[in-house]
Design a protein around this motif. Structure first.
Motif, PDB file in Angstrom:
ATOM      1  N   LYS A 102       0.829  -1.209   0.000  1.00  0.00           N
ATOM      2  CA  LYS A 102       0.000   0.000   0.000  1.00  0.00           C
ATOM      3  C   LYS A 102       0.868   1.266   0.000  1.00  0.00           C
ATOM      4  CE  LYS A 102      -4.305  -1.635   0.458  1.00  0.00           C
ATOM      5  NZ  LYS A 102      -5.435  -1.282  -0.428  1.00  0.00           N
ATOM      6  N   ALA A 103       1.961   1.245   0.775  1.00  0.00           N
ATOM      7  CA  ALA A 103       2.856   2.399   0.829  1.00  0.00           C
ATOM      8  C   ALA A 103       3.501   2.634  -0.533  1.00  0.00           C
ATOM      9  CB  ALA A 103       3.922   2.190   1.898  1.00  0.00           C
ATOM     10  N   ALA A 155       2.315   1.685  -3.505  1.00  0.00           N
ATOM     11  CA  ALA A 155       1.295   2.145  -4.446  1.00  0.00           C
ATOM     12  C   ALA A 155       0.998   3.629  -4.263  1.00  0.00           C
ATOM     13  CB  ALA A 155       0.021   1.316  -4.283  1.00  0.00           C
ATOM     14  N   ALA A 156       1.098   4.116  -3.012  1.00  0.00           N
ATOM     15  CA  ALA A 156       0.847   5.532  -2.714  1.00  0.00           C
ATOM     16  C   ALA A 156       2.083   6.404  -2.923  1.00  0.00           C
ATOM     17  CB  ALA A 156       0.349   5.677  -1.279  1.00  0.00           C
ATOM     18  N   ARG A 157       3.204   5.770  -3.306  1.00  0.00           N
ATOM     19  CA  ARG A 157       4.486   6.468  -3.486  1.00  0.00           C
ATOM     20  C   ARG A 157       4.939   7.160  -2.200  1.00  0.00           C
ATOM     21  NH1 ARG A 157       5.613   7.204  -9.348  1.00  0.00           N
ATOM     22  NH2 ARG A 157       7.154   8.762  -8.739  1.00  0.00           N
ATOM     23  N   PHE A 158       4.641   6.533  -1.068  1.00  0.00           N
ATOM     24  CA  PHE A 158       5.091   7.053   0.221  1.00  0.00           C
ATOM     25  C   PHE A 158       6.607   6.899   0.297  1.00  0.00           C
ATOM     26  CE2 PHE A 158       6.321   6.350   4.646  1.00  0.00           C
ATOM     27  CZ  PHE A 158       5.756   7.445   5.279  1.00  0.00           C
ATOM     28  N   ASP A 198      -3.743   8.445   6.524  1.00  0.00           N
ATOM     29  CA  ASP A 198      -2.996   8.344   5.271  1.00  0.00           C
ATOM     30  C   ASP A 198      -2.834   6.876   4.873  1.00  0.00           C
ATOM     31  OD1 ASP A 198      -0.844   7.279   6.697  1.00  0.00           O
ATOM     32  OD2 ASP A 198       0.440   9.045   6.469  1.00  0.00           O
ATOM     33  N   ALA A 199      -2.186   6.632   3.740  1.00  0.00           N
ATOM     34  CA  ALA A 199      -2.103   5.274   3.192  1.00  0.00           C
ATOM     35  C   ALA A 199      -1.415   4.306   4.155  1.00  0.00           C
ATOM     36  CB  ALA A 199      -1.365   5.303   1.855  1.00  0.00           C
TER      37      ALA A 199
END
Length: 227
Positions: free
Chosen positions: A104-105, A107-110, A197-198
């Protein structure tokens, strides 16, 4: 049901040929898993942990034997906007939840500053935090309480971007010290984890707890059992 089957299949594939990994005894997942292969670019690879990757982070008397630990190699976004490969050592039962979270991180570009095993820091939590290193397993005591082992000693806790997400002790001191500028949590900045947040949502989905709600908040820390 298809999500549960996906997790069982993923766990079986990851555990194949690894010691002390019994798929039949694994508990049913408590969350809707995101199989690693469904995240383009994550490229997660799971293996047994070579001795040199443990180094000073493991010693005789630690609560988890090396055979119950896994090394995850996976990609992550950096603060430079590029993809980097990092490594985490975790308990074998934490593999699927953490693949979900870091999928998930990703995919969110965290952005994650760096992700190195604790052997790279001689097992020193202070050095790793000051270097803004994201890490998981480390057989060490709780910061500020040498009588009690940290959940990191079991491999089911992870610290993410310690500088951007510092721990605040009962004296109001930031750990690491170079994280002090990030104690203002209302000022959103890259790499900072914020409610909703993500990253925060992903940990909620797998049932892990965040230290941000502690009386002495630990914004970097997530664990499977709340410690």
């Amino acid at each position: 049901m298809r999500y549960r089957l996906a997790v069982v299949a993923l766990t079986a594939a990851l555990c194949a040929s690894l010691p002390a990994c019994d798929v039949q005894q694994a508990p049913a997942p408590r969350f809707l898993a995101l199989p690693a292969e469904s995240v383009p670019g994550l490229a997660a690879r799971v293996s047994a942990v070579p001795a040199d990757k443990l180094g000073a982070s493991h010693r005789a008397g630690c609560p988890v034997p090396p055979g119950n630990l896994r090394l995850i190699r996976m990609n992550h976004w950096g603060f430079d906007g590029k993809v980097h490969t990092g490594e985490l050592i975790v308990h074998r039962e934490a593999v699927a939840p953490l693949l979900h979270v870091f999928g998930k991180a990703y995919a969110a570009r965290f952005p994650i500053r760096r992700m190195r095993v604790m052997a790279a820091y001689g097992g020193s939590d202070a050095r790793a935090m000051a270097d803004d290193n994201t890490s998981a397993f480390n057989c060490r005591p709780v910061t500020g309480d040498p009588r009690k082992l940290s959940r990191h000693a079991w491999g089911d806790a992870v610290d993410i971007n310690p500088v951007e997400n510092p721990y605040v002790d009962l004296h109001g001191t930031s750990h690491p010290p170079n994280g002090r500028d990030h104690l203002d949590r209302d000022r959103a900045r890259p790499g900072m984890i914020r409610p909703g947040d993500a990253v925060a949502r992903a940990f909620e989905e797998v049932g892990w707890s965040w230290g941000d709600r502690w009386s002495n908040p630990d914004y970097q820390h997530f664990s499977a059992n709340g410690d």
